[in-house]
Design a protein around this motif. Structure first.
Motif, PDB file in Angstrom:
ATOM      1  N   CYS A   9      -1.585  -9.741  22.768  1.00 22.99           N
ATOM      2  CA  CYS A   9      -0.262  -9.838  23.449  1.00 22.99           C
ATOM      3  C   CYS A   9      -0.639 -10.035  24.994  1.00 22.99           C
ATOM      4  O   CYS A   9      -1.132  -9.434  25.498  1.00 22.99           O
ATOM      5  N   PRO A  10       0.390 -10.998  25.518  1.00 22.38           N
ATOM      6  CA  PRO A  10       0.193 -11.230  27.031  1.00 22.38           C
ATOM      7  C   PRO A  10       0.665 -10.023  27.550  1.00 22.38           C
ATOM      8  O   PRO A  10       1.363  -9.076  27.081  1.00 22.38           O
ATOM      9  N   VAL A  11       0.457 -10.016  28.953  1.00 22.60           N
ATOM     10  CA  VAL A  11       1.129  -8.844  29.626  1.00 22.60           C
ATOM     11  C   VAL A  11       2.383  -8.903  29.707  1.00 22.60           C
ATOM     12  O   VAL A  11       3.236  -9.995  29.562  1.00 22.60           O
ATOM     13  N   GLY A  12       3.072  -7.569  29.871  1.00 24.94           N
ATOM     14  CA  GLY A  12       4.660  -7.499  29.531  1.00 24.94           C
ATOM     15  C   GLY A  12       5.070  -7.501  28.089  1.00 24.94           C
ATOM     16  O   GLY A  12       6.354  -7.281  28.130  1.00 24.94           O
ATOM     17  N   THR A  13       4.208  -7.629  27.477  1.00 18.15           N
ATOM     18  CA  THR A  13       4.492  -7.596  25.692  1.00 18.15           C
ATOM     19  C   THR A  13       3.443  -6.477  25.045  1.00 18.15           C
ATOM     20  O   THR A  13       2.624  -6.105  25.545  1.00 18.15           O
ATOM     21  N   TYR A  14       4.033  -6.373  23.702  1.00 19.99           N
ATOM     22  CA  TYR A  14       3.472  -5.466  23.035  1.00 19.99           C
ATOM     23  C   TYR A  14       3.741  -5.728  21.541  1.00 19.99           C
ATOM     24  O   TYR A  14       4.628  -6.101  20.908  1.00 19.99           O
ATOM     25  N   THR A  15       2.829  -4.996  20.498  1.00 25.10           N
ATOM     26  CA  THR A  15       3.060  -4.878  19.270  1.00 25.10           C
ATOM     27  C   THR A  15       2.626  -3.622  18.883  1.00 25.10           C
ATOM     28  O   THR A  15       1.349  -3.201  19.177  1.00 25.10           O
ATOM     29  N   SER A  16       3.320  -2.769  18.193  1.00 26.61           N
ATOM     30  CA  SER A  16       2.978  -1.313  17.701  1.00 26.61           C
ATOM     31  C   SER A  16       2.629  -1.388  16.462  1.00 26.61           C
ATOM     32  O   SER A  16       2.364  -0.294  16.137  1.00 26.61           O
ATOM     33  N   THR A  17       2.888  -2.203  15.727  1.00 29.09           N
ATOM     34  CA  THR A  17       2.444  -2.419  14.156  1.00 29.09           C
ATOM     35  C   THR A  17       1.627  -3.376  14.039  1.00 29.09           C
ATOM     36  O   THR A  17       1.414  -4.272  14.814  1.00 29.09           O
ATOM     37  N   ALA A  18       0.762  -3.390  12.763  1.00 35.24           N
ATOM     38  CA  ALA A  18       0.112  -4.389  12.328  1.00 35.24           C
ATOM     39  C   ALA A  18       0.709  -5.481  11.543  1.00 35.24           C
ATOM     40  O   ALA A  18       1.723  -5.143  11.124  1.00 35.24           O
ATOM     41  N   GLY A  19      -0.008  -6.291  11.734  1.00 36.96           N
ATOM     42  CA  GLY A  19       0.598  -7.648  10.697  1.00 36.96           C
ATOM     43  C   GLY A  19       1.780  -8.473  11.518  1.00 36.96           C
ATOM     44  O   GLY A  19       2.639  -9.146  10.822  1.00 36.96           O
ATOM     45  N   MET A  20       1.673  -8.405  12.734  1.00 34.98           N
ATOM     46  CA  MET A  20       2.657  -9.138  13.441  1.00 34.98           C
ATOM     47  C   MET A  20       2.651 -10.768  13.846  1.00 34.98           C
ATOM     48  O   MET A  20       1.411 -11.077  14.012  1.00 34.98           O
ATOM     49  N   ASN A  21       3.539 -11.585  13.779  1.00 36.25           N
ATOM     50  CA  ASN A  21       3.367 -12.789  14.265  1.00 36.25           C
ATOM     51  C   ASN A  21       3.805 -13.098  15.526  1.00 36.25           C
ATOM     52  O   ASN A  21       3.978 -14.367  16.028  1.00 36.25           O
ATOM     53  N   SER A  22       4.497 -12.188  16.224  1.00 38.11           N
ATOM     54  CA  SER A  22       4.830 -12.244  17.582  1.00 38.11           C
ATOM     55  C   SER A  22       4.622 -10.827  18.399  1.00 38.11           C
ATOM     56  O   SER A  22       4.631  -9.840  17.698  1.00 38.11           O
ATOM     57  N   CYS A  23       4.831 -11.069  19.635  1.00 40.10           N
ATOM     58  CA  CYS A  23       4.895  -9.630  20.302  1.00 40.10           C
ATOM     59  C   CYS A  23       6.183  -9.471  21.029  1.00 40.10           C
ATOM     60  O   CYS A  23       6.935 -10.541  21.073  1.00 40.10           O
ATOM     61  N   MET A  24       6.546  -8.306  21.262  1.00 34.48           N
ATOM     62  CA  MET A  24       7.643  -7.929  21.738  1.00 34.48           C
ATOM     63  C   MET A  24       7.906  -7.778  23.224  1.00 34.48           C
ATOM     64  O   MET A  24       6.544  -7.123  23.631  1.00 34.48           O
ATOM     65  N   LYS A  25       8.766  -8.147  24.098  1.00 37.80           N
ATOM     66  CA  LYS A  25       8.847  -7.729  25.450  1.00 37.80           C
ATOM     67  C   LYS A  25       9.075  -6.288  25.425  1.00 37.80           C
ATOM     68  O   LYS A  25       9.944  -5.641  24.946  1.00 37.80           O
ATOM     69  N   CYS A  26       8.427  -5.687  26.597  1.00 32.05           N
ATOM     70  CA  CYS A  26       8.845  -4.418  26.811  1.00 32.05           C
ATOM     71  C   CYS A  26      10.201  -3.995  27.495  1.00 32.05           C
ATOM     72  O   CYS A  26      10.785  -5.117  28.055  1.00 32.05           O
ATOM     73  N   ALA A  27      10.764  -3.266  26.997  1.00 34.90           N
ATOM     74  CA  ALA A  27      12.163  -2.848  27.338  1.00 34.90           C
ATOM     75  C   ALA A  27      12.128  -2.528  28.801  1.00 34.90           C
ATOM     76  O   ALA A  27      11.420  -2.035  29.565  1.00 34.90           O
ATOM     77  N   GLY A  28      13.475  -2.615  29.391  1.00 34.92           N
ATOM     78  CA  GLY A  28      13.672  -2.323  30.715  1.00 34.92           C
ATOM     79  C   GLY A  28      13.200  -0.819  30.964  1.00 34.92           C
ATOM     80  O   GLY A  28      13.506   0.083  30.353  1.00 34.92           O
ATOM     81  N   GLY A  29      12.586  -0.337  32.031  1.00 28.26           N
ATOM     82  CA  GLY A  29      12.043   0.612  32.302  1.00 28.26           C
ATOM     83  C   GLY A  29      10.831   1.075  31.847  1.00 28.26           C
ATOM     84  O   GLY A  29      10.021   2.244  32.112  1.00 28.26           O
ATOM     85  N   TYR A  30      10.051   0.009  31.305  1.00 26.77           N
ATOM     86  CA  TYR A  30       8.698   0.107  30.961  1.00 26.77           C
ATOM     87  C   TYR A  30       7.863  -0.843  31.090  1.00 26.77           C
ATOM     88  O   TYR A  30       8.556  -2.131  31.693  1.00 26.77           O
ATOM     89  N   TYR A  31       6.694  -0.875  31.248  1.00 33.05           N
ATOM     90  CA  TYR A  31       5.600  -2.148  31.743  1.00 33.05           C
ATOM     91  C   TYR A  31       4.544  -2.219  30.727  1.00 33.05           C
ATOM     92  O   TYR A  31       3.936  -1.199  30.261  1.00 33.05           O
TER      93      TYR A  31
END
Length: 206
Positions: A143-165
């Motif tokens: 996942c690029p910086v500023g994004t994450y995946t918390s579960t396995a088997g994902m086809n994209s990463c999610m942006k960190c919410a406001g207040g997080y990085y």
């Protein structure tokens, strides 16, 4: 029979190898003969004969193989391997990025999954912090910086919410901004509150 005026050939599937003999012998399983034979011929690799006294051998069906001479049965391809043609002498490993769905077919790993190795019967889910948006993937992407995946088997990463990085690639969770700092969505760092403003708790957005 006794008192014959002619000698008759052995029927197909039988043989006689001794002159002056009165009986033909059935070819054993794994062998065959044509009419009038003095010997039986072994089945070639890729072919079998399970019964005695036969005039031909039979091709192994797709998904099965015979890797030796005089075989009496075909063997099913093991998991991760296939044979797509009849009469096969071996099975072929599914290539990286693919897996066997049956002894006759390799399929592409679906998005969110990958397979690095040859000859596998399944694909692995991309672990947290990684993703894959293509079929037949051999690896997953961080996942690029500023994004994450918390579960396995994902086809994209999610942006960190406001207040997080997330200041590193491959993050499985975003970190909260400390007191006195804030961030907007998808941030890689937190920013200090400007003069006249404050953030009294962690994880504050602007």
């Amino acid at each position: 029979p006794e008192g014959s005026s002619v000698c008759s050939p052995c029927s197909a599937g039988y043989y006689i190898d001794t002159a002056g003999s009165g009986n033909c012998t059935a070819c054993s399983p794994g062998k065959f003969s044509s009419s009038g034979s003095s010997i039986c011929t072994v089945c070639a690799p890729g072919k079998i004969q399970s019964e005695a006294g036969q005039s031909s051998c039979i091709d192994c069906v797709k998904g099965r193989y015979a890797d030796n001479l005089a075989m009496t049965s075909c063997t099913t391809c093991s998991v991760g391997k296939v044979s797509i043609n009849s009469g096969s002498t071996s099975c072929t490993q599914c290539s990286p990025g693919r897996y066997s769905t049956s002894p006759t077919q390799c399929a592409a790993c679906p998005i969110g999954e990958f397979q690095l190795n040859n000859g596998k019967g399944d694909c692995d889910a991309c672990p947290p912090g990684k993703y894959n948006d293509n079929n037949a993937a051999k690896t997953c992407t961080l996942c690029p910086v500023g994004t994450y995946t918390s579960t396995a088997g994902m086809n994209s990463c999610m942006k960190c919410a406001g207040g997080y990085y997330a200041n590193n690639m491959g993050m499985s969770t975003c970190m909260p901004c400390s007191k006195g700092t804030y961030s907007t969505g998808g941030s890689i760092i937190c920013t200090s509150c400007p003069s006249g403003k404050y953030a009294s708790t962690e994880g504050m957005s602007y």
